[in-house]
Design a protein around this motif. Structure first.
Motif, PDB file in Angstrom:
ATOM      1  N   PHE A  71       0.834  -1.204   0.000  1.00 34.65           N
ATOM      2  CA  PHE A  71       0.000   0.000   0.000  1.00 34.65           C
ATOM      3  C   PHE A  71       0.873   1.260   0.000  1.00 34.65           C
ATOM      4  O   PHE A  71       0.515   2.263  -0.616  1.00 34.65           O
ATOM      5  CB  PHE A  71      -0.944  -0.007   1.197  1.00 34.65           C
ATOM      6  CG  PHE A  71      -2.210  -0.784   0.960  1.00 34.65           C
ATOM      7  CD1 PHE A  71      -3.301  -0.194   0.355  1.00 34.65           C
ATOM      8  CD2 PHE A  71      -2.298  -2.116   1.319  1.00 34.65           C
ATOM      9  CE1 PHE A  71      -4.460  -0.899   0.124  1.00 34.65           C
ATOM     10  CE2 PHE A  71      -3.448  -2.846   1.090  1.00 34.65           C
ATOM     11  CZ  PHE A  71      -4.538  -2.242   0.493  1.00 34.65           C
TER      12      PHE A  71
ATOM     13  N   THR B 233      -5.225   1.539  -4.238  1.00 33.04           N
ATOM     14  CA  THR B 233      -5.768   0.241  -3.834  1.00 33.04           C
ATOM     15  C   THR B 233      -5.772  -0.743  -4.989  1.00 33.04           C
ATOM     16  O   THR B 233      -5.458  -1.930  -4.818  1.00 33.04           O
ATOM     17  CB  THR B 233      -7.194   0.416  -3.296  1.00 33.04           C
ATOM     18  OG1 THR B 233      -7.183   1.358  -2.220  1.00 33.04           O
ATOM     19  CG2 THR B 233      -7.757  -0.898  -2.788  1.00 33.04           C
TER      20      THR B 233
ATOM     21  N   ALA C 195      -2.225  -1.941  -5.148  1.00 37.20           N
ATOM     22  CA  ALA C 195      -1.731  -2.676  -3.989  1.00 37.20           C
ATOM     23  C   ALA C 195      -2.276  -4.101  -3.936  1.00 37.20           C
ATOM     24  O   ALA C 195      -1.538  -5.041  -3.614  1.00 37.20           O
ATOM     25  CB  ALA C 195      -2.101  -1.926  -2.709  1.00 37.20           C
TER      26      ALA C 195
END
Length: 256
Positions: A200, A215, A218
């Motif tokens: 992240f 996101t 990640a």
């Protein structure tokens, strides 16, 4: 000239030759694609154009932008297209200094690196872009017309292309780390909580400053880490030491 200097100069000459071949390949692809530069930009811009409200379009704020931006994109695309050949040149340069078992490992990793890089770019284009641009255009305040500058858009998508292309190299990096002995699959598996936080953080650094795209980068990165740990178990168990492989090659040469 000393004998120690001769191998160094020969390596530098070979390195120069490999670099010239790589640059020539990029230029040849660029020359072949330059005529289609506007079509290439239209293809790259399609994820945003399909999400824009009816009656709106992209804009160019500088006089030369409509000409320069597609050319810039074509040059970058030429580099991406030439990546397999560039990796081959890198492989051809380092292969003579590797042992046999190292060549058997590195060659598949070089090939998979190109495939994974393209997979990352395809994931960004077909999955991330529609979601990101759909989210951005739908959250525009009332009275605000979404009209993105074509140069700003290109910088945005190239950043995401590069970020996802590099992120998809995680399985290769994981296998190499375990094969080299710097870590083990079991040790990496115990670091899962830190890896989850780390992906992240990396997503925050590599993508534009919005939580949505961070996101979307990640989550695949973490999944690719798990894939890399899984495959690293097979390579680590079969790895030979450099001394063992050198002894095997020396014995084979004596028999010949």
């Amino acid at each position: 000239m000393s004998q120690a200097e001769q191998p160094l100069i020969s390596h530098l000459v070979e390195l120069r030759t490999r670099l010239l071949r790589a640059i020539s390949a990029i230029l040849l692809v660029f020359i072949a694609l330059i005529y289609f530069s506007n079509n290439i930009y239209d293809f790259v811009a399609q994820p945003l154009l399909s999400q824009l409200p009816a009656g709106t379009s992209m804009i160019a704020t500088d006089v030369a932008t409509p000409f320069i931006t597609p050319i810039k994109l074509t040059l970058v695309v030429s580099f991406f297209v030439a990546i397999p050949y560039l990796l081959y040149q890198a492989w051809a340069f380092i292969a003579p200094g590797l042992y046999q078992h190292e060549r058997r490992l590195i060659l598949p990793l070089v090939a998979s690196s190109a495939v994974l890089f393209y997979a990352g770019m395809a994931f960004a284009y077909y999955v991330v872009f529609p979601l990101v641009f759909g989210f951005f255009t739908s959250t525009a305040p009332a009275g605000v017309t979404v009209a993105t500058d074509i140069a700003s858009y290109l910088d945005f998508v190239l950043t995401l292309f590069l970020a996802f292309g590099l992120a998809f190299e995680i399985p290769v990096a994981t296998v190499l780390l375990c094969w080299s002995g710097l870590c083990t699959p079991q040790g990496l598996a115990r670091q899962r909580p830190y890896v989850l936080i780390g992906v992240f953080v990396i997503g925050m650094l590599l993508t534009p400053p919005d939580v949505f795209s961070q996101t979307l980068l990640a989550i695949p990165m973490y999944c690719l880490f798990e894939i890399g740990v899984f495959f690293a178990r097979f390579y680590t168990g079969k790895r030979l030491t450099r001394d063992e492989d050198a002894a095997a090659e020396e014995a084979g040469s004596k028999e010949e």
